[in-house]
Scaffold this motif. Structure first.
Motif, short mmCIF file in Angstrom:
data_model
loop_
_atom_site.label_atom_id
_atom_site.label_comp_id
_atom_site.label_asym_id
_atom_site.label_seq_id
_atom_site.Cartn_x
_atom_site.Cartn_y
_atom_site.Cartn_z
N SER A 285 0.81 -1.23 0.00
CA SER A 285 0.00 0.00 0.00
C SER A 285 0.83 1.27 0.00
CB SER A 285 -0.95 0.00 1.20
OG SER A 285 -0.21 -0.02 2.40
N ILE A 286 2.09 1.21 0.41
CA ILE A 286 2.90 2.42 0.47
C ILE A 286 3.75 2.62 -0.78
CG2 ILE A 286 2.96 2.33 2.98
CD1 ILE A 286 5.92 1.53 2.77
N SER B 216 0.87 5.64 -4.35
CA SER B 216 0.25 5.01 -3.18
C SER B 216 -1.09 5.66 -2.86
CB SER B 216 1.19 5.09 -1.98
OG SER B 216 1.51 6.44 -1.71
#
Length: 115
Positions: A30-31, A53
């Motif tokens: 997710s980052i 992201s």
């Protein structure tokens, strides 16, 4: 161990559609900014589409309006929806996590657009 595994490539006729997937493991998906790149025979690898992201996207001029990049953080997967495919879209498509310089790459999936 980081793995990016592309799937969904194949042979398609001009004007057809394909959906590529890239499943990521070994990273906090997710980052990461994620991208799709492609390399045609005898050509340099080029950016196709990128998604941050936060979900912002950008595309190569050659695919704008035809390709759509998206991500599913719950599934650790990034997608590339390709429509109105042209013979010049023929290439090996690579998934990238984290950018060209320091990021991770998949092994690629071949897309062939031909009648």
């Amino acid at each position: 161990q980081v793995q990016l595994v592309e799937s969904g490539g194949g042979l398609v006729q001009p004007g057809g559609s394909l959906r590529l997937s890239c499943a990521a493991s070994g990273i906090t998906f997710s980052i990461y900014n994620m991208g799709w790149y492609r390399q045609a025979p005898g050509q340099q690898r080029e950016l196709v589409a990128r998604i941050t992201s936060g979900g912002s996207t950008n595309y190569a001029d050659s695919v704008k309006g035809r390709f759509t990049i998206s991500r599913d953080n719950a599934e650790n997967t990034v997608y590339l929806e390709m429509t109105s495919l042209k013979p010049e879209d023929t290439a090996v498509y690579y998934c990238n996590a984290g950018g060209v310089a320091m990021g991770y790459w998949g092994k690629g999936t071949l897309v062939t657009v031909s009648s």
